[in-house]
Design an enzyme around this catalytic site. Structure first.
Site, short mmCIF file in Angstrom:
data_model
loop_
_atom_site.label_atom_id
_atom_site.label_comp_id
_atom_site.label_asym_id
_atom_site.label_seq_id
_atom_site.Cartn_x
_atom_site.Cartn_y
_atom_site.Cartn_z
N GLY A 76 34.97 30.41 36.06
CA GLY A 76 36.05 30.51 35.10
C GLY A 76 36.30 29.25 34.28
N ASN A 101 35.15 28.55 31.35
CA ASN A 101 35.42 28.99 29.97
C ASN A 101 36.78 29.66 29.88
OD1 ASN A 101 32.92 28.50 28.16
ND2 ASN A 101 32.10 29.19 30.10
N HIS A 150 28.29 42.07 34.51
CA HIS A 150 28.14 43.52 34.69
C HIS A 150 27.80 44.12 33.33
CE1 HIS A 150 29.09 47.63 36.09
NE2 HIS A 150 29.70 47.78 34.93
N LEU A 168 28.02 46.72 30.70
CA LEU A 168 29.02 47.74 30.38
C LEU A 168 28.35 48.95 29.74
CD1 LEU A 168 31.55 45.18 28.98
CD2 LEU A 168 31.94 46.57 31.03
N ASN A 177 31.77 38.67 23.73
CA ASN A 177 31.12 38.05 24.89
C ASN A 177 30.61 36.67 24.53
OD1 ASN A 177 29.76 38.04 27.54
ND2 ASN A 177 27.88 38.10 26.33
N HIS A 211 27.65 34.11 25.33
CA HIS A 211 26.32 34.12 25.93
C HIS A 211 25.63 32.80 25.68
CE1 HIS A 211 22.75 35.66 27.73
NE2 HIS A 211 22.04 35.53 26.63
N ASP A 234 23.73 41.81 24.83
CA ASP A 234 23.62 40.56 24.06
C ASP A 234 23.01 40.74 22.69
OD1 ASP A 234 22.80 38.90 27.15
OD2 ASP A 234 24.74 39.30 26.24
N GLU A 290 29.64 25.35 25.37
CA GLU A 290 30.32 26.64 25.54
C GLU A 290 31.83 26.49 25.43
OE1 GLU A 290 28.68 27.86 29.38
OE2 GLU A 290 27.87 29.61 28.35
N1 LIG Z 1 26.71 46.63 27.30
C1 LIG Z 1 26.91 45.31 27.40
N2 LIG Z 1 27.44 44.81 28.54
C2 LIG Z 1 27.64 43.47 28.64
C3 LIG Z 1 27.26 42.59 27.59
C4 LIG Z 1 26.72 43.16 26.41
O1 LIG Z 1 26.41 42.43 25.42
N3 LIG Z 1 26.57 44.50 26.35
N4 LIG Z 1 27.39 41.20 27.77
C5 LIG Z 1 27.52 40.88 29.16
C6 LIG Z 1 27.38 39.51 29.67
N5 LIG Z 1 25.95 39.31 29.94
C7 LIG Z 1 25.33 38.41 29.12
O2 LIG Z 1 25.96 37.74 28.28
C8 LIG Z 1 25.27 39.99 30.98
C9 LIG Z 1 25.88 40.11 32.22
C10 LIG Z 1 25.19 40.76 33.26
C11 LIG Z 1 23.92 41.28 33.06
C12 LIG Z 1 23.23 41.98 34.18
O3 LIG Z 1 22.04 42.22 34.16
N6 LIG Z 1 24.01 42.35 35.21
C13 LIG Z 1 23.47 43.09 36.36
C14 LIG Z 1 24.03 42.51 37.65
C15 LIG Z 1 23.66 41.03 37.70
C16 LIG Z 1 24.42 40.33 38.84
O4 LIG Z 1 25.27 40.99 39.49
O5 LIG Z 1 24.15 39.12 39.02
C17 LIG Z 1 23.93 44.53 36.28
O6 LIG Z 1 24.97 44.81 35.63
O7 LIG Z 1 23.24 45.35 36.92
C18 LIG Z 1 23.32 41.16 31.82
C19 LIG Z 1 23.99 40.51 30.77
C20 LIG Z 1 28.66 41.60 29.80
N7 LIG Z 1 28.22 42.97 29.78
N1 LIG Z 2 25.02 36.67 30.41
C1 LIG Z 2 26.34 36.17 30.57
C2 LIG Z 2 26.31 34.74 31.04
O1 LIG Z 2 25.29 34.25 31.49
N2 LIG Z 2 27.45 34.08 30.94
C3 LIG Z 2 27.54 32.72 31.38
O2 LIG Z 2 28.20 32.65 32.64
C4 LIG Z 2 28.81 31.36 32.74
C5 LIG Z 2 30.24 31.53 33.15
O3 LIG Z 2 30.76 30.25 33.47
P1 LIG Z 2 32.32 30.13 33.81
O4 LIG Z 2 32.63 31.18 34.86
O5 LIG Z 2 32.47 28.72 34.33
O6 LIG Z 2 33.08 30.36 32.54
C6 LIG Z 2 28.71 30.72 31.36
O7 LIG Z 2 27.62 29.81 31.34
C7 LIG Z 2 28.42 31.89 30.48
O8 LIG Z 2 27.72 31.56 29.31
#
Ligand SMILES: Nc1nc2c(c(=O)[nH]1)N[C@@H](CN(C=O)c1ccc(C(=O)N[C@@H](CCC(=O)O)C(=O)O)cc1)CN2
Ligand SMILES: NCC(=O)N[C@@H]1O[C@H](COP(=O)([O-])[O-])[C@@H](O)[C@H]1O
Length: 224
Positions: free
Chosen positions: A15, A17, A108, A110, A127, A129, A169, A200
């Protein structure tokens, strides 16, 4: 004064960010009138939940495991669990009537079961990223970028705030900040990660602020 822009934040971890956004909102520098209405995590141990509690922001823990246990451990069962999870996630979030949902390390993917109800409710979803548009989508983007640099494949990476669509993303970038790699290929992953996180924290404040001001203007026009 116009009604505040209501913001819900989704997290899964530390957390840092979220903390940047909390601090900026508390100082009154995140739009003219912003209210962080809830922080929701899919992981119970997310320190970001503690950060929210300390800031007096309501929290919610919403976990996928409960749904997976109600279905067979098959691809169809996991899909059904995820759809039920996302349907309930949308209901929980819409109950707070946010204008904006901000994913800050929400790990997760979505599904349309979440995206469609929020779109119907005219709730914007963005989001943070840690990569440039179209590069290193998904998880572990920082590590993957560092590895690609070490292999001489890239000389810069970055972070971005983008709209959330079904394709992970790949939503419209709102704010992009490039991060050049340092000469000599001797910056280790830990030092590089620190630089990315520092970028970030600045980017998330600026990007969320941009969207909040957009939403404020839209509300103003609707009233006019
Ligand atoms: N439909 C979308 N969902 C999410 C997006 C998005 O752009 N479109 N952004 C994400 C955040 N994210 C990257 O920025 C991201 C987060 C998680 C995953 C992923 O593969 N998650 C796995 C579980 C991974 C784990 O538990 O460590 C999953 O959901 O099966 C990819 C990208 C927020 N969601
Ligand atoms: N694909 C999504 C992803 O990788 N997000 C990344 O998770 C971290 C959260 O840090 P925080 O919990 O300290 O804010 C951040 O580095 C963010 O960019």
């Amino acid at each position: 004064m116009a009604s505040p822009i209501r913001v819900t934040v989704l997290i899964s971890g530390n957390g840092s960010n979220l903390q940047a956004v909390i601090d900026k909102a508390r100082a009154g520098h995140l739009g003219n009138n912003t209210s962080l209405v809830r922080v929701l995590s899919n992981r119970k141990d997310a320190f970001g939940l503690e950060r929210a509690t300390r800031a007096g922001i309501p929290t919610q823990y919403h976990n996928l495991v409960k749904y997976k246990k109600q279905h067979a451990a098959t691809p169809a069962g996991v899909q059904a669990a995820r759809e039920e999870y996302d349907t309930e996630l949308a209901r929980l979030i819409l109950a707070d009537a946010p204008d904006l949902v901000v994913c800050l390390g929400f790990m997760h993917v979505l599904s349309p079961r979440f995206l469609e109800p929020l779109q119907a409710g005219k709730v914007r979803i963005i989001n943070l990223h840690p990569a440039l548009p179209g590069a290193f989508n998904g998880v572990n983007a920082i590590e993957r970028a560092h590895a690609a640099w070490m292999e001489g494949k890239i000389d810069k990476t970055g972070v971005m705030i983008h709209d959330v669509i079904s394709e992970v993303d790949m939503g419209q970038p709102i704010l992009v900040r490039e991060i050049p790699f340092q000469k000599g290929r001797d910056e280790n992953l830990e030092a590089f990660e620190t630089r990315v996180h520092e970028t970030e924290w600045e980017t998330v404040i600026e990007g969320v602020g941009m969207v909040i001001r957009e939403l404020e203007a839209q509300k103003q026009n609707t009233r006019a």
